[in-house]
Design an enzyme around this catalytic site. Structure first.
Site, short mmCIF file in Angstrom:
data_model
loop_
_atom_site.label_atom_id
_atom_site.label_comp_id
_atom_site.label_asym_id
_atom_site.label_seq_id
_atom_site.Cartn_x
_atom_site.Cartn_y
_atom_site.Cartn_z
N HIS A 215 -5.36 29.75 -22.01
CA HIS A 215 -4.22 28.74 -21.44
C HIS A 215 -2.70 28.92 -21.93
O HIS A 215 -1.79 28.49 -21.12
CB HIS A 215 -4.60 27.05 -21.86
CG HIS A 215 -5.31 26.69 -20.55
ND1 HIS A 215 -6.27 25.94 -20.46
CD2 HIS A 215 -4.81 26.55 -19.16
CE1 HIS A 215 -6.66 25.58 -19.29
NE2 HIS A 215 -5.96 25.85 -18.49
N ARG A 322 -10.54 29.10 -4.25
CA ARG A 322 -11.71 29.73 -4.56
C ARG A 322 -12.58 28.58 -5.33
O ARG A 322 -12.58 28.48 -6.54
CB ARG A 322 -11.83 30.95 -5.49
CG ARG A 322 -11.23 32.17 -4.72
CD ARG A 322 -10.82 33.32 -5.70
NE ARG A 322 -10.57 34.52 -5.12
CZ ARG A 322 -9.55 34.91 -4.90
NH1 ARG A 322 -8.29 34.36 -5.22
NH2 ARG A 322 -9.45 36.22 -4.19
N ARG A 357 -12.33 27.42 0.09
CA ARG A 357 -13.55 28.15 0.64
C ARG A 357 -14.67 27.62 -0.04
O ARG A 357 -14.66 27.40 -1.11
CB ARG A 357 -13.19 29.66 0.10
CG ARG A 357 -14.21 30.70 0.53
CD ARG A 357 -13.76 31.82 0.44
NE ARG A 357 -13.85 32.01 -1.41
CZ ARG A 357 -13.55 33.40 -1.82
NH1 ARG A 357 -13.12 34.17 -0.92
NH2 ARG A 357 -13.65 33.48 -3.04
N GLU A 455 -14.03 39.41 6.25
CA GLU A 455 -14.17 40.10 5.14
C GLU A 455 -15.37 41.17 5.21
O GLU A 455 -15.43 41.74 4.39
CB GLU A 455 -14.19 39.19 3.76
CG GLU A 455 -15.14 38.37 3.79
CD GLU A 455 -15.07 37.66 2.26
OE1 GLU A 455 -14.45 38.00 1.44
OE2 GLU A 455 -15.59 36.67 2.34
N ASN A 478 -9.99 42.28 0.28
CA ASN A 478 -10.69 42.77 -0.85
C ASN A 478 -11.94 43.13 -0.40
O ASN A 478 -12.52 44.40 -0.86
CB ASN A 478 -10.79 41.81 -1.82
CG ASN A 478 -9.40 41.13 -2.38
OD1 ASN A 478 -8.51 41.69 -2.19
ND2 ASN A 478 -9.68 39.77 -2.93
N ASP A 479 -12.83 42.51 0.14
CA ASP A 479 -14.16 42.72 0.54
C ASP A 479 -14.16 43.26 1.76
O ASP A 479 -14.92 44.42 1.91
CB ASP A 479 -14.85 41.50 0.77
CG ASP A 479 -15.46 41.04 -0.64
OD1 ASP A 479 -15.89 41.88 -1.34
OD2 ASP A 479 -15.30 39.78 -0.95
N ARG A 489 -15.56 47.56 -5.22
CA ARG A 489 -14.26 47.19 -5.53
C ARG A 489 -14.20 46.97 -6.89
O ARG A 489 -12.90 46.80 -7.69
CB ARG A 489 -13.86 45.60 -4.73
CG ARG A 489 -15.00 44.65 -5.28
CD ARG A 489 -14.57 43.45 -4.26
NE ARG A 489 -13.71 42.44 -4.95
CZ ARG A 489 -13.47 41.29 -4.42
NH1 ARG A 489 -14.06 40.80 -3.22
NH2 ARG A 489 -12.50 40.25 -4.87
N CYS A 526 -5.57 36.80 2.99
CA CYS A 526 -5.69 36.11 1.52
C CYS A 526 -6.16 37.22 0.77
O CYS A 526 -6.33 36.72 -0.33
CB CYS A 526 -6.14 34.82 1.74
SG CYS A 526 -8.15 35.14 1.89
C1 PEP Z 1 -11.29 39.04 -0.36
O1 PEP Z 1 -12.44 39.42 -0.28
O2 PEP Z 1 -10.40 39.57 -0.01
C2 PEP Z 1 -11.01 37.45 -1.02
C3 PEP Z 1 -9.93 36.96 -0.63
O3 PEP Z 1 -12.27 37.00 -1.61
P1 PEP Z 1 -12.85 37.29 -2.93
O4 PEP Z 1 -11.57 38.11 -3.34
O5 PEP Z 1 -12.80 36.16 -3.69
O6 PEP Z 1 -13.99 38.08 -2.81
MG MG Z 2 -14.14 37.96 -0.83
#
Ligand code: PEP
Ligand code: MG
Length: 569
Positions: A215, A322, A357, A455, A478-479, A489, A526
């Site tokens: 923190h 999240r 989400r 994703e 990301n996914d 990843r 995102c």
């Molecule tokens: C993604 O997959 O781009 C995403 C935003 O979700 P996370 O990184 O939580 O899997």
């Molecule tokens: Mg994801």
């Protein structure tokens, strides 16, 4: 460095996040050798100035132990006093930091912790010793949690417990007072210490220990204080007043900078200040490219604390919250607890839309007791698949969300959708949650929008069908990158293959954008890559009009987009 360089100059300060640059223009004594230390970045920004070292007092000597009933009563009184002190600190704290103190009060109210202390007292310990023993036990337990964010809440537990010990030892809490602008060096800073410091005088922070998600680090980022953690014990030996330069972005700490290093830091600080000032002007401006394309910039957040900060940095809402962060300690929050959390998130956004989400556990977000041990967890029971396999948990989350929607504009999205049936099944669960609440006679919102995280390659390829059903899309690069390029990843060995703006990923993004446009629904990105100004521009050029990113990146992305055109060629 020459004698004339030792002339003191006026202090300079720029505390704006993310690129902070703080300094007093004093020079290092020329005769001492320069020392470079590599720590870990906790908050980007530059600082240059004299050092102030905070060393902890060793524990009280000669504690006298009274009989257990008196030690018990001392302990109980100290608890009341400590909670009172924390409540007063909370009154002084910003909205976003109040949660830290609420957590600390919860720690002191915890019956498990209290029973632990009382047990030690019964077996002959003094109250202060008993509290210290219970503290180490608790902090060790928290630190061993698999989730990094939660494990780093240990600093808060320590802070709350040490306050009780100080009261028992009859020592008033030592406030760190700064006599002038300085770079503060400590072993580890407690959140309450950082909150109560005169931050106008705090140029930067270096801790020998600490962690990026503690923190104290979160507060440093909130206030834009350049900070380096895990710099090692050597930093604690630096004499008071020594000149120190630090780069919070790279984790570099330079003790006694030589003339060239000093000049380099001074120059970079000037440049960073100019940049921050010009970005500052963008804070309240809408993001419009040079050819007149409006791009909405929202924030990725994890709770009410960072939502308030994001809104103050110009975020137009929350593009991704999240929800699994609430579950990662393995203690399943019930519907009521979830409702409280979602409501405070929505309220923190002050009327701007919040996109929450549903649970996305599995793969690297492991929750002991919930997630399975799988050979290929990234391809396993994660995201929506997990929720559909656990309708009890899914229903509780949906009921909490539907009720929280009464607090303000809410969008709910489902992670890891890989077929039209996935989305249909999720919406059947929403219908079931509505029925449940109706039967219970509980009010809920009927204006919530429901969206799909795009994703998986399947979701992008089926985006025409999904767009007929969903209210919005949010592309998780990301996914999407992981699954399009078959690149884990979280595996550092294949990082160079992780290319979130590759032609293949961009092709799927364009396809999704086209299908969303045709159906008349909004689509955003995102994934982490949206925080990279150059990639953000590529996405806008691919047709994206909404981006969601960590709040401190918003102004840099806005600057890049406003200086470019959405049309290519
Ligand atoms: C993604 O997959 O781009 C995403 C935003 O979700 P996370 O990184 O939580 O899997
Ligand atoms: Mg994801």
């Amino acid at each position: 460095m020459t004698e004339k360089d030792l002339t003191p100059r006026a202090p300079m300060q720029d505390t704006s996040a993310p690129a902070c640059a703080n300094s007093t223009e004093q020079a290092a004594p020329a005769q001492l050798p320069m020392q470079q230390i590599a720590g870990t970045s906790a908050c980007a920004g530059l600082a240059l100035g004299p050092v102030r070292v905070v060393t902890r007092r060793s524990s009280a000597l000669g504690r006298i132990v009274l009989e257990p009933p008196r030690e018990t009563s001392l302990f109980k009184t100290a608890l009341v006093l400590a909670k009172d002190e924390i409540a007063k600190l909370s009154e002084m704290a910003s909205e976003s930091d109040k949660a830290i103190f609420t957590f600390q009060i919860e720690v002191l109210n915890d019956h498990g912790l209290q029973d632990e202390v009382l047990g030690y007292i019964q077996s002959g310990s003094g109250a202060a010793d008993a509290m210290e023993r219970a503290e180490s036990l608790y902090t060790a337990k928290i630190r061993s949690l698999p989730d990094e964010y939660l494990s780093q809440r240990a600093g808060d537990v320590q802070d709350a417990c040490r306050r009780v010990v100080d009261i028992l030892d009859g020592r008033p809490r030592e406030q760190i007072t700064l006599d002038g602008p300085c770079v503060l060096i400590a072993d580890e800073l407690l959140p309450s210490e950082l909150i109560s410091i005169d931050r106008k005088l705090l140029l930067g922070l270096v801790t020998s220990g600490g962690s990026t998600q503690s923190h104290a680090s979160i507060i440093a980022r909130t206030f834009g204080i350049p900070a380096v953690v895990m710099a090692g014990p050597e930093v604690l030996k630096v004499p008071e007043g020594t000149i120190c330069a630090l780069d919070g972005g790279t984790g570099e700490v330079v003790i006694h900078p030589d003339e060239a290093t000093y000049a380099r830091y001074t120059h970079r600080i000037h440049l960073a200040r100019r940049r921050t000032l010009s970005q500052e002007r963008l804070r309240t401006q809408p993001c419009v490219t040079r050819d007149g394309v409006r791009v909405a910039l929202t924030a990725n957040c994890s709770g009410p604390q960072d939502i308030a900060q994001a809104i103050s940095l110009g975020a137009e809402g929350v593009g991704l919250l999240r929800s699994e962060f609430l579950f990662l300690d393995g203690n399943l929050p019930d519907e009521a607890e979830q409702l409280g959390f979602y409501r405070s998130c929505i309220l923190a956004a002050g009327g701007k839309p919040v996109t929450i989400r549903t649970l996305d556990i599995g793969a690297d977000k492991d929750v002991s007791g919930l997630t399975l041990t799988e050979a290929n967890p990234a391809l396993g029971l994660r995201g929506l698949r997990f929720s559909l396999a656990r309708p009890d948990l899914f229903l509780a989350q949906l009921c909490a969300l539907l009720k929280a929607g009464l607090a303000g504009p809410l969008r709910i999205m489902f992670p890891m959708v890989a077929s039209v049936e996935d989305f249909d099944r999720a919406m059947e669960m929403v219908a079931q949650a509505r029925d449940t609440l109706t039967q219970r006679g509980e009010a809920f919102s009927d204006t919530i929008e429901f969206g799909v995280m795009v994703e998986t390659p399947a979701a992008a390829l089926l985006s025409d069908e999904l767009a007929k059903r969903a209210d919005f899309f949010s592309i998780g690069t990301n996914d999407l990158t992981q699954y399009v390029h078959a690149v884990d990843r979280i595996n550092p060995a294949v990082t160079s293959y992780f290319t979130p703006a590759s032609p293949a990923v961009l092709r799927l993004i364009r396809l999704t954008v086209g299908n969303a446009e045709q159906a008349g629904i909004p689509v955003s990105i995102c994934g982490e890559s949206a925080a990279d100004p150059d990639l953000a521009l590529l996405y806008v050029q691919a047709g994206i009009r909404r981006l969601s990113m960590s709040a401190p990146s918003i102004l840099a992305v806005k600057e890049r987009l406003m200086d470019a055109t959405a049309a290519t060629g």
